[in-house]
Design an enzyme around this catalytic site. Structure first.
Site, PDB file in Angstrom:
ATOM      1  N   ALA A 186       0.818  -1.215   0.000  1.00 37.60           N
ATOM      2  CA  ALA A 186       0.000   0.000   0.000  1.00 37.60           C
ATOM      3  C   ALA A 186       0.856   1.271   0.000  1.00 37.60           C
ATOM      4  O   ALA A 186       0.437   2.299  -0.527  1.00 37.60           O
ATOM      5  CB  ALA A 186      -0.945  -0.003   1.193  1.00 37.60           C
ATOM      6  N   GLN A 225      -6.925  -0.682   5.315  1.00 39.21           N
ATOM      7  CA  GLN A 225      -7.642  -1.236   6.468  1.00 39.21           C
ATOM      8  C   GLN A 225      -9.111  -1.477   6.124  1.00 39.21           C
ATOM      9  O   GLN A 225      -9.910  -1.787   7.012  1.00 39.21           O
ATOM     10  CB  GLN A 225      -7.547  -0.292   7.678  1.00 39.21           C
ATOM     11  N   CYS A 284       3.943   3.072  13.243  1.00 40.20           N
ATOM     12  CA  CYS A 284       4.918   3.624  12.306  1.00 40.20           C
ATOM     13  C   CYS A 284       5.731   4.733  12.930  1.00 40.20           C
ATOM     14  O   CYS A 284       6.777   5.093  12.419  1.00 40.20           O
ATOM     15  CB  CYS A 284       4.200   4.159  11.074  1.00 40.20           C
TER      16      CYS A 284
HETATM   17  C1  LIG Z   1      -0.210  -0.675   6.733  1.00 31.47           C
HETATM   18  C2  LIG Z   1      -0.808   0.489   6.065  1.00 31.47           C
HETATM   19  C3  LIG Z   1      -0.191   1.071   4.929  1.00 31.47           C
HETATM   20  C4  LIG Z   1       1.120   0.568   4.387  1.00 31.47           C
HETATM   21  O1  LIG Z   1       0.973  -0.669   3.752  1.00 31.47           O
HETATM   22  P1  LIG Z   1       2.256  -1.509   3.297  1.00 31.47           P
HETATM   23  O2  LIG Z   1       1.694  -2.589   2.438  1.00 31.47           O
HETATM   24  O3  LIG Z   1       2.858  -2.008   4.561  1.00 31.47           O
HETATM   25  O4  LIG Z   1       3.151  -0.593   2.550  1.00 31.47           O
HETATM   26  C5  LIG Z   1      -0.822   2.132   4.332  1.00 31.47           C
HETATM   27  N1  LIG Z   1      -1.982   2.611   4.800  1.00 31.47           N
HETATM   28  C6  LIG Z   1      -2.597   2.096   5.885  1.00 31.47           C
HETATM   29  C7  LIG Z   1      -3.892   2.667   6.340  1.00 31.47           C
HETATM   30  C8  LIG Z   1      -2.031   1.023   6.549  1.00 31.47           C
HETATM   31  O5  LIG Z   1      -2.639   0.503   7.604  1.00 31.47           O
END
Ligand SMILES: *Cc1c(COP(=O)(O)O)cnc(C)c1O
Length: 404
Positions: A73, A181, A328
């Site tokens: 993401a 999410q 994070c």
């Molecule tokens: C975990 C998360 C991301 C990042 O996703 P990755 O696949 O770890 O890069 C981005 N947005 C939200 C809302 C997340 O919970």
């Protein structure tokens, strides 16, 4: 019960064994490059990718051709924002997003600002939800993109995507959502919600890490993106690089399972989450819920424990995996930007804990964690002079502190 207890499902999830099983053949026997057009190894890989693309597309009401595979993401969010900013530069230079977004949106927006774009970061109401009138008022004739997440990773709050989509469509502005999410947890439909771009990832829904997708609308309107990577022109030129076939197969299996079990899972997690909340709140005073009480992910509980540092609380219960502030940003000691955006004070933001429940959370674990939190907070507060003073009714704001 097994220790440590995992209660951080919004950070990542264990892979479901059914997902692993689906992936395994594609590491060894069926290892082909999906772009190898002239032999059986390539065809087999391509077939698996096509089937997976179909599953992911269907999960959000899209068509297979509208799915672009990425590494996760973070990359999808970067591609959506940077790709639109570059491609639509002649149309306008204004982007609207929200103060509570994930860093992969906020930091990307900050880079766009450094490159000359204008970005509006919408405030949220104290419950974490954006004000639609404020959104309407922020749109100008320079606005090319609105990016609002489906559900927040820290406080679980769900944004009104359908209403936002209607506003974006009326004003002819592209609408992106970070549904990392959201997909597999709440209904997401690109047409009902007028979504033009949707980011999601496998590892938050019991799939493997390192594989994600971006939905890119192909008609009404057709969205064009400048790529982040140059190369072989895979994924219709939007994301070059050899496809991660086992990851893609696992991603699709994870989505399939999440959709099949979604409603039962929602009921089960809501019951467990509410039980955790009620048990903690009935055992302690001065505990505050962060984020809207109902419009939130079933597996998310975010509480602030006044007069207790979240970090100290986690040290008191090392056998439970939790998050204080955002996963994070917990490497730094800045209070969570999400909680500050809700108007939570610095102190209460530092006192917050995110409880993330998921597919493998048991009733026993919830009982254990609730008891443990109540006893740990009680113990820590016994050592807190501020808590004692507050209990005696001394208003801390009126106390004159001496310098030392
Ligand atoms: C975990 C998360 C991301 C990042 O996703 P990755 O696949 O770890 O890069 C981005 N947005 C939200 C809302 C997340 O919970």
């Amino acid at each position: 019960m097994k220790f440590p207890i995992y209660m951080d499902y919004q950070a990542t999830t264990p892979m479901d064994r059914r997902v692993l099983e689906a992936m395994l053949p594609y590491f060894t026997d069926d290892f082909g490059n999906a772009a190898s057009r002239n032999h059986a190894f390539g065809w087999k890989a391509e077939e698996a990718v096509d089937a997976a693309r179909e599953v992911l597309a269907k999960a959000i009401g899209a068509e297979a051709r509208e799915i672009v595979f990425t590494s996760g993401a973070t990359e999808s969010n970067n591609l959506a924002l940077k790709g639109v900013a570059e491609m639509y530069a002649s149309k306008g230079n204004h982007v609207i997003t929200v103060q509570t977004e994930h860093p992969s949106v906020l930091d990307t927006a900050a880079r766009l600002e450094r490159q000359g774009h204008r970005v509006t970061y919408l405030q949220v109401k104290p419950d974490g939800i954006i004000d639609l009138d404020v959104l309407r008022g922020a749109i100008t004739d320079q606005t090319i993109l609105i990016s609002v997440m489906a559900a927040n990773n820290e406080i679980g709050v769900i944004q009104p995507l359908e209403e936002i989509g209607r506003i974006a469509r009326e004003r002819g502005v592209l609408f992106h959502t970070d549904a990392t999410q959201g997909v597999g947890k709440i209904p997401i439909d690109v047409n009902a919600m007028h979504l033009d771009l949707v980011s999601f990832t496998a590892h938050k829904i019991y799939g493997p890490k390192g594989i994600g997708a971006l939905y890119v609308r192909r008609k009404n309107p057709r969205v064009r993106l400048a790529p982040l990577l140059d190369g072989g022109g895979h994924e219709r030129g939007m994301r070059s690089g050899t496809l991660n076939v086992p990851g893609i197969v696992g991603f699709a299996r994870a989505v399939e399972l999440a959709l099949a079990e979604r409603e039962a899972e929602e009921r089960r997690l809501t019951r467990l989450r509410d039980r955790l909340r009620d048990q903690i709140m009935s055992g302690l005073d001065r505990v505050f819920l962060n984020g809207h009480p109902e419009k939130r992910l079933p597996g998310n509980l975010n509480l602030s424990f006044a007069y207790v540092e979240g970090e100290s609380l986690m040290m008191e219960m090392k056998e439970v995996a939790l998050s204080s502030g955002s996963a994070c940003t917990s490497a730094s000691l800045k209070p969570s930007h999400v909680l500050l955006a809700l108007g939570v004070s610095d102190d209460l933001a530092h006192s917050s804990i995110r409880f993330g429940l998921g597919r493998f959370t048991t009733e026993e674990e919830v009982e254990y964690v609730a008891d443990k939190v109540v006893s740990a907070v009680t113990r820590l507060r016994e050592m807190s002079p501020l808590y004692e003073m507050a209990k005696e009714g001394i208003d801390l704001k009126t106390v004159e502190w001496s310098e030392h």
